[in-house]
Design an enzyme around this catalytic site. Structure first.
Site, PDB file in Angstrom:
ATOM      1  N   TYR A 194      72.076  23.041  32.673  1.00 39.16           N
ATOM      2  CA  TYR A 194      71.089  22.845  33.815  1.00 39.16           C
ATOM      3  C   TYR A 194      70.225  21.660  33.780  1.00 39.16           C
ATOM      4  CZ  TYR A 194      67.090  23.918  36.766  1.00 39.16           C
ATOM      5  OH  TYR A 194      66.340  23.803  37.751  1.00 39.16           O
ATOM      6  N   SER A 220      63.405  19.008  36.703  1.00 36.95           N
ATOM      7  CA  SER A 220      62.941  20.123  35.969  1.00 36.95           C
ATOM      8  C   SER A 220      62.123  19.552  34.841  1.00 36.95           C
ATOM      9  CB  SER A 220      63.987  20.937  35.732  1.00 36.95           C
ATOM     10  OG  SER A 220      63.514  22.102  34.766  1.00 36.95           O
TER      11      SER A 220
END
Length: 250
Positions: free
Chosen positions: A155, A142
């Site tokens: 996350y 990400s």
């Protein structure tokens, strides 16, 4: 003819990856967690493109089911392709968590760890005997592992760990000529995280304003990059983190 296995392939970015790879002549094995209807519709779409596709149910956050899943993959390869191995593994499945660091619970942290790191680590171990020498692994990271937005600490930390794991896998699997890279999407307009980037007009505009190319990402931006990274044209790219974010926070 190549075969790719995509975790979380029935929706979102995984579904788009399947379409782009199929357009390049790759057959698709993919997993879904609960929505069999979405999996069935993707199979039909890929069949209309002239490609073979098989869906298998899997919870990527529960490692106790991975041995059985590897057996299902082996059986599916034999039954549908008359082969014992596939070529590309894309570790894509995942869920979002938006929670301030001070409020994130241990249970939420465990969930992020199991889905985004432990699951990827162990599933790849289990599937390695089924990946062809000279194949490739692509781990989905990400943009949040490089730049920081409040509420994504758990996350993003797991995605940072994925980037480190990718480099080690590239080194240790080099003897089998298996390339390993990570792809790090920026903010993409999908249903991920409740569709916030896609459906929240203010958030969409704010992200577009920070992005040199002037918009948020679209699924095709990621699917196209995935198909390129798994192609022979990218055969000398290995052990790299490839951010696909339109240059946000460059």
């Amino acid at each position: 003819m190549k075969i790719a296995l995509i975790t979380g392939g029935s929706r979102g970015l995984g579904r788009n990856m399947a379409h782009h790879l199929a357009a390049r002549g790759t057959d698709i094995l993919f997993t879904y967690r609960s929505r069999k209807d979405e999996a069935d519709s993707l199979i039909e779409e890929l069949k209309q493109m002239g490609r073979k596709a098989v869906a298998l149910q899997l919870d990527t956050g529960t490692t106790s089911g991975f041995d059985a899943f590897a057996g299902q993959v082996r059986d599916a390869l034999n039954a549908n392709w008359g082969r014992e191995r596939f070529d590309f593994l894309i570790n894509n499945a995942g869920t979002a968590l938006y929670s301030p660091f001070t409020d994130t619970t241990e249970a939420q942290l465990d969930d992020m760890f199991n889905i985004h790191f432990k699951g990827v680590y162990v599933l790849t171990q289990k599937l390695l005997p089924l990946i062809n020498d000279g194949g490739a692994i692509l781990n989905v990271s990400s943009g949040l592992a490089r730049f920081s937005y409040p509420g994504s600490s758990a996350y993003a930390a797991m995605k940072g760990a994925i980037d480190v794991l990718t480099r080690y896998q590239a080194v240790e699997l080099g003897a089998r000529r298996i390339r390993v890279n990570s792809i790090a999407p920026g903010a993409i307009a999908t249903d991920f995280g409740g569709g916030r980037v896609r459906d929240d007009a203010a958030m969409n505009a704010a992200i577009a304003g920070r992005t040199p190319l002037g918009r948020v990402g679209l699924p095709d931006d990621i699917g196209g990059a995935v198909s390129l990274l798994l192609s022979e044209d990218a055969g000398w790219i290995n052990g790299q983190r490839i951010e696909v974010s339109g240059g946000i926070h460059a």
